[in-house]
Design a protein around this motif. Structure first.
Motif, PDB file in Angstrom:
ATOM      1  N   PRO A   1       0.836  -1.211   0.000  1.00  0.00           N
ATOM      2  CA  PRO A   1       0.000   0.000   0.000  1.00  0.00           C
ATOM      3  C   PRO A   1       0.868   1.257   0.000  1.00  0.00           C
ATOM      4  O   PRO A   1       2.005   1.256   0.487  1.00  0.00           O
ATOM      5  CB  PRO A   1      -0.789  -0.133   1.306  1.00  0.00           C
ATOM      6  CG  PRO A   1      -0.714  -1.574   1.673  1.00  0.00           C
ATOM      7  CD  PRO A   1       0.578  -2.070   1.136  1.00  0.00           C
ATOM      8  N   GLN A   2       0.339   2.345  -0.525  1.00  0.00           N
ATOM      9  CA  GLN A   2       1.121   3.569  -0.629  1.00  0.00           C
ATOM     10  C   GLN A   2       1.570   4.096   0.728  1.00  0.00           C
ATOM     11  O   GLN A   2       2.663   4.654   0.871  1.00  0.00           O
ATOM     12  CB  GLN A   2       0.297   4.636  -1.367  1.00  0.00           C
ATOM     13  CG  GLN A   2       0.049   4.290  -2.824  1.00  0.00           C
ATOM     14  CD  GLN A   2      -0.708   5.391  -3.542  1.00  0.00           C
ATOM     15  OE1 GLN A   2      -1.167   6.341  -2.904  1.00  0.00           O
ATOM     16  NE2 GLN A   2      -0.854   5.255  -4.848  1.00  0.00           N
ATOM     17  N   TRP A   3       0.758   3.917   1.758  1.00  0.00           N
ATOM     18  CA  TRP A   3       1.133   4.431   3.077  1.00  0.00           C
ATOM     19  C   TRP A   3       2.359   3.717   3.633  1.00  0.00           C
ATOM     20  O   TRP A   3       3.111   4.281   4.423  1.00  0.00           O
ATOM     21  CB  TRP A   3      -0.037   4.316   4.049  1.00  0.00           C
ATOM     22  CG  TRP A   3      -0.416   2.895   4.403  1.00  0.00           C
ATOM     23  CD1 TRP A   3      -1.338   2.121   3.785  1.00  0.00           C
ATOM     24  CD2 TRP A   3       0.152   2.116   5.464  1.00  0.00           C
ATOM     25  NE1 TRP A   3      -1.419   0.888   4.380  1.00  0.00           N
ATOM     26  CE2 TRP A   3      -0.510   0.859   5.431  1.00  0.00           C
ATOM     27  CE3 TRP A   3       1.102   2.343   6.444  1.00  0.00           C
ATOM     28  CZ2 TRP A   3      -0.221  -0.169   6.320  1.00  0.00           C
ATOM     29  CZ3 TRP A   3       1.378   1.323   7.335  1.00  0.00           C
ATOM     30  CH2 TRP A   3       0.738   0.077   7.283  1.00  0.00           C
TER      31      TRP A   3
ATOM     32  N   THR B   1       5.045   2.917   1.920  1.00  0.00           N
ATOM     33  CA  THR B   1       6.243   3.575   1.372  1.00  0.00           C
ATOM     34  C   THR B   1       6.618   4.784   2.210  1.00  0.00           C
ATOM     35  O   THR B   1       7.774   4.974   2.595  1.00  0.00           O
ATOM     36  CB  THR B   1       5.984   4.007  -0.084  1.00  0.00           C
ATOM     37  OG1 THR B   1       5.620   2.870  -0.862  1.00  0.00           O
ATOM     38  CG2 THR B   1       7.228   4.661  -0.677  1.00  0.00           C
ATOM     39  N   THR B   2       5.617   5.607   2.535  1.00  0.00           N
ATOM     40  CA  THR B   2       5.868   6.786   3.373  1.00  0.00           C
ATOM     41  C   THR B   2       6.352   6.377   4.753  1.00  0.00           C
ATOM     42  O   THR B   2       7.304   6.956   5.303  1.00  0.00           O
ATOM     43  CB  THR B   2       4.589   7.621   3.492  1.00  0.00           C
ATOM     44  OG1 THR B   2       4.141   7.990   2.183  1.00  0.00           O
ATOM     45  CG2 THR B   2       4.848   8.881   4.309  1.00  0.00           C
TER      46      THR B   2
ATOM     47  N   ASP C   1       9.999   5.146   4.606  1.00  0.00           N
ATOM     48  CA  ASP C   1      10.942   6.265   4.487  1.00  0.00           C
ATOM     49  C   ASP C   1      11.134   6.966   5.824  1.00  0.00           C
ATOM     50  O   ASP C   1      12.248   7.348   6.205  1.00  0.00           O
ATOM     51  CB  ASP C   1      10.454   7.271   3.447  1.00  0.00           C
ATOM     52  CG  ASP C   1      10.580   6.753   2.025  1.00  0.00           C
ATOM     53  OD1 ASP C   1       9.933   7.327   1.134  1.00  0.00           O
ATOM     54  OD2 ASP C   1      11.346   5.794   1.836  1.00  0.00           O
TER      55      ASP C   1
END
Length: 250
Positions: A21-23, A25-26, A29
């Motif tokens: 899911p995109q969250w 990746t954040t 990081d």
């Protein structure tokens, strides 16, 4: 599209995109940056300020920022497990000191002077004069043959452009004269007289030369025989290594 019997067709909006899911990746990081932050804090908390300055100066020297493009930093880091610094100056400095030592040794041997030795130790290149080579017993005035010897080696000292320390040493036999109440005064006077001659006659820059009187407290052999005591009565001219330079008062 052919649909098997009994199967329901899924709408495209119900199918999740491939990968994480995109969250995530954040979030990944953020965690990585936090980890780097704490690693840096740990590293900086263990930095030896002196060695950090030495490293910076070494890099500057290797890039030619210092005069003549030479660094004054020696391979001190190599002895403590950081081999990279030796790439810049360690071997270069050793070659330089040995070359200067060979030049001075050739002068001494060609002139036939006795009681003078040349060696390299942790302080740097040491030119050691036994008492009789420079002074009469209990005196601090340079002998005429001492002046001739200093005249010969002074150009080599000057060309090195490295900091120099003149050290005076005595044995442990007390001296009580009007001129020298103790061995401190005698050892210091001898070192200073050598320094003054090199500065005033041969114009060695006073900013790069210093004198120290150690009295009887830095013997090279025990003061238990007359021969040993004679070895301890000496003056040494040290072309300083970079680790010694770092310890000199600024």
């Amino acid at each position: 599209m052919r649909v098997l019997p009994g199967a329901k067709r899924r709408r495209s909006e119900d199918v999740p995109p491939p990968g994480a899911p995109q969250w995530m990746t954040t979030y990944g990081d953020l965690i990585t940056q936090i980890l780097i932050f704490f690693v840096l804090l740990f590293a900086l908390s263990n930095v030896d300020a002196k060695k950090f300055d030495l490293a910076i100066t070494s890099v500057q020297g290797s890039l030619g920022i210092l005069e003549s493009g030479k660094s004054l930093i020696r391979g001190e880091f190599v002895e403590e497990g950081i081999a990279g610094e030796n790439l810049f100056t360690g071997e270069q400095q050793e070659r330089e000191l040995r070359k200067l030592g060979d030049q001075i040794l050739e002068i001494i041997e060609a002139s036939g002077y006795k009681g003078v030795t040349v060696s390299i130790d942790e302080r740097g290149l040491a030119v050691r004069f036994m008492e009789g080579a420079l002074f009469d017993s209990g005196k601090a005035d340079l002998k005429s043959e001492a002046i001739r010897l200093l005249d010969k080696i002074a150009p080599v000292l000057k060309q090195s452009q490295r900091p120099i320390r003149v050290e005076g040493h005595t044995d442990n036999v007390p001296i009580h004269t009007k001129e020298f109440p103790s061995n401190w005064e005698l050892s210091t006077a001898r070192a200073v007289n050598v320094l003054r001659y090199l500065v005033e006659k041969h114009e060695i820059p006073p900013q790069i030369i210093s004198a120290a009187g150690y009295g009887e407290y830095h013997p090279i052999v025990p003061n238990d025989t007359a021969q040993n005591r004679s070895r301890n009565r000496r003056v040494e001219i040290i072309i300083l290594s970079s680790s010694s330079i770092a310890q000199e008062p600024k």
